[in-house]
Design a protein around this motif. Sequence first.
Motif, PDB file in Angstrom:
ATOM      1  N   UNK A 349     -11.711   3.174   7.517  1.00 47.49           N
ATOM      2  CA  UNK A 349     -10.345   3.265   8.017  1.00 47.49           C
ATOM      3  C   UNK A 349      -9.337   3.005   6.922  1.00 47.49           C
ATOM      4  N   UNK A 350      -8.304   3.850   6.828  1.00 46.59           N
ATOM      5  CA  UNK A 350      -7.211   3.694   5.864  1.00 46.59           C
ATOM      6  C   UNK A 350      -5.901   4.037   6.556  1.00 46.59           C
ATOM      7  N   UNK A 351      -4.855   3.246   6.268  1.00 47.89           N
ATOM      8  CA  UNK A 351      -3.551   3.533   6.863  1.00 47.89           C
ATOM      9  C   UNK A 351      -2.459   2.901   6.016  1.00 47.89           C
ATOM     10  N   UNK A 352      -1.511   3.755   5.552  1.00 50.03           N
ATOM     11  CA  UNK A 352      -0.310   3.264   4.869  1.00 50.03           C
ATOM     12  C   UNK A 352       0.716   2.834   5.907  1.00 50.03           C
ATOM     13  N   UNK A 353       1.480   1.810   5.545  1.00 51.88           N
ATOM     14  CA  UNK A 353       2.472   1.293   6.492  1.00 51.88           C
ATOM     15  C   UNK A 353       3.613   2.269   6.699  1.00 51.88           C
ATOM     16  N   UNK A 354       4.051   2.941   5.640  1.00 50.91           N
ATOM     17  CA  UNK A 354       5.110   3.941   5.800  1.00 50.91           C
ATOM     18  C   UNK A 354       6.506   3.383   5.791  1.00 50.91           C
ATOM     19  N   UNK A 355       6.690   2.068   5.833  1.00 48.86           N
ATOM     20  CA  UNK A 355       8.036   1.498   5.803  1.00 48.86           C
ATOM     21  C   UNK A 355       8.343   0.989   4.401  1.00 48.86           C
ATOM     22  N   UNK A 356       9.580   1.153   3.980  1.00 48.65           N
ATOM     23  CA  UNK A 356      10.001   0.689   2.671  1.00 48.65           C
ATOM     24  C   UNK A 356       9.882   1.709   1.570  1.00 48.65           C
ATOM     25  N   UNK A 357       9.430   2.934   1.888  1.00 47.72           N
ATOM     26  CA  UNK A 357       9.326   3.956   0.861  1.00 47.72           C
ATOM     27  C   UNK A 357       7.997   3.919   0.151  1.00 47.72           C
ATOM     28  N   UNK A 358       7.822   4.898  -0.763  1.00 48.76           N
ATOM     29  CA  UNK A 358       6.544   5.045  -1.449  1.00 48.76           C
ATOM     30  C   UNK A 358       6.271   3.888  -2.403  1.00 48.76           C
ATOM     31  N   UNK A 359       7.292   3.224  -2.908  1.00 51.84           N
ATOM     32  CA  UNK A 359       7.090   2.201  -3.912  1.00 51.84           C
ATOM     33  C   UNK A 359       6.832   0.819  -3.324  1.00 51.84           C
ATOM     34  N   UNK A 360       7.117   0.620  -2.049  1.00 46.58           N
ATOM     35  CA  UNK A 360       6.959  -0.709  -1.461  1.00 46.58           C
ATOM     36  C   UNK A 360       6.097  -0.714  -0.217  1.00 46.58           C
ATOM     37  N   UNK A 361       5.412   0.398   0.088  1.00 44.83           N
ATOM     38  CA  UNK A 361       4.570   0.444   1.271  1.00 44.83           C
ATOM     39  C   UNK A 361       3.284  -0.348   1.045  1.00 44.83           C
ATOM     40  N   UNK A 362       2.642  -0.732   2.152  1.00 46.91           N
ATOM     41  CA  UNK A 362       1.421  -1.522   2.126  1.00 46.91           C
ATOM     42  C   UNK A 362       0.288  -0.718   2.741  1.00 46.91           C
ATOM     43  N   UNK A 363      -0.899  -0.848   2.168  1.00 42.04           N
ATOM     44  CA  UNK A 363      -2.068  -0.117   2.636  1.00 42.04           C
ATOM     45  C   UNK A 363      -3.033  -1.074   3.306  1.00 42.04           C
ATOM     46  N   UNK A 364      -3.543  -0.653   4.479  1.00 40.90           N
ATOM     47  CA  UNK A 364      -4.566  -1.415   5.200  1.00 40.90           C
ATOM     48  C   UNK A 364      -5.854  -0.617   5.188  1.00 40.90           C
ATOM     49  N   UNK A 365      -6.964  -1.292   4.926  1.00 39.71           N
ATOM     50  CA  UNK A 365      -8.279  -0.652   4.903  1.00 39.71           C
ATOM     51  C   UNK A 365      -9.237  -1.449   5.767  1.00 39.71           C
TER      52      UNK A 365
END
Length: 605
Positions: A349-365
Amino acid sequence: MSGLKNSPFGQRLRGGDEDSPRKHRARFTPAFGVAAGSTPSLDSRPTTSDDATPESPERAHRDYGDRFVPTRDAGDLRTTYHLMDGATPSTPSKNRIIPTESDALKEQANAIFNSILHTEVTPSSPQRSVSPVRQPAASTSTLPTTPTRRRLFAFNSPSRSNPVTPSRRLDLPTDEAYSMSPVRAESRHLLESPRRQLRSVCKTPYRVLDAPELADDFYLNLVDWSSTNVLGVGLGACVYLWTAHTAQVSKLCDLGNVRDTISSVSWVQKGTSLAVGTLSGRLHIYDANTLRITRTYERAHTQRIGALSWNSHILSSGSRDRMVHHRDVREAGTRPFKKCQGHKQEVCGLRWSGDGGAQSATLASGGNDNKVCIWDLRGSKRPGGLGTPGRVGNVPGSSIAAGADDGDIPLWKFHEHTAAVKALAWDPHVSGLLATGGGTADKHIRFWNVQTGSMLHELDTGSQVCNLTWSLTSHEIVSTHGFSSTTAQNQICIWKYPSLDMVASLTGHTHRVLYLAMSPDGETIVTGAGDETLRFWNAFPKKENHEAQRESQLDYGRLIPLHFNVQPSVGCAGSSPVVSPAVPYDVVPLGARRTGCRPLYCIIL
């Protein structure tokens, strides 16, 4: 009858009744606190026992009447009600099933019934303006005794029973004594108050599509819905595109000639690029408009790619080789610019948070090792620099941090799940809120605050959690389920957050609901299962348009274009304003200065 009376059997009966005195064993009932043998009768005359000596256990005589009338004592009823609630604590069942769609209505009705029962059985004490004067207690306090027999019903005046009350209660026309309702005023108010209307969700899909060769594999992600309203589905070695507004089906690619199979698909957030991962570890990027391939990474991973996620121009891929690779699709090279390893088994499972733009987003695995990792490509450093118990952070000397830079260390690592974690979903309404779902051995949905690394809530669904997604129009979350130890299986459940009450339960699939995607407008969800069908559900309401409600015909600013600058005229009727192009502005009407003049406007640049 005379023969029976004179028979030896009848004589023994009469002899036994005459010889043995009537004795009563005092049996106390903890609920009411009075002796069971001292049940009050309708006769008010006092009764005495024939003998006060303790009776022998051999000869016990019992009187049986034709009816039983309990004592009416408000204090005893109040005590019994609370003892009943605390005497039998509810033990949660180990085999808890997923609630059905009618549970929300039942819970609402049960809550109202319990409130009315509490009001009727344990009424609130009346408020008195003057407190009665307590008599001084004697030096030797008497021990509590069992209440003596008394009348069942008492008929007296309220003023005599409560002489310290300053005003007579029956003088008020709204007194309960004049009410025609069988319940108290508090209960009537509760019954007459408006109830919260539960949202109605259609329990049947409005469209069903056949999906032959749709794999029944928990670790694959084969369905995704693009922002351009195109559904991408991986079937065997092919990828098909289904356009929602025209229902047209197009074949994007066929990997049968290279003997490969599709293992994951993922659309870019905005655009027509579709990433496709395969079982052999290849990664392809296609353009859905031209149906052509744009990029190919032949050796993206050494094993199958089961999870893909986009963050603007960054494409992240998770594989069975336990690695997470990050690539910039704008670069000409094929090597990833960063590699992360935080799982000991397959990344499913992988999912980017999508908030804050490409430079400040967080990834969950999420991985098959039952762990959830939170990544920050800028460097996984948090205040303090040390991880909390049960989590791995930027800890010097740890096995993960040894010989690795900051980007290879997870910001947080959660260990609470007891099965593989494939379902991941970031809340679009609350920043930093992540929902994760465990597999067959876990059956839980857990909610995390990734800013503090703490778990906020957890929900036992009673079934394998295969997918999660948040609603865009309401604060609700959808979960799809598979294997279960109970009869409730293969359900799609909608939960209200943060109360975690079930809104609806949708059934129809005959196999595990392994795939889930949401339409760009947030109203429709599509589910896929091993029964080789795709089902479309109207799960959420339309997004409310508050802008149209705020418009008013009396708003003079709406009548003038925003890209013009109005120079107001000072003269009276007949003079027209001078209009010239200018920067955008706000128009505030000030009203007419004199009769017959045009309204004046104040221009705020």
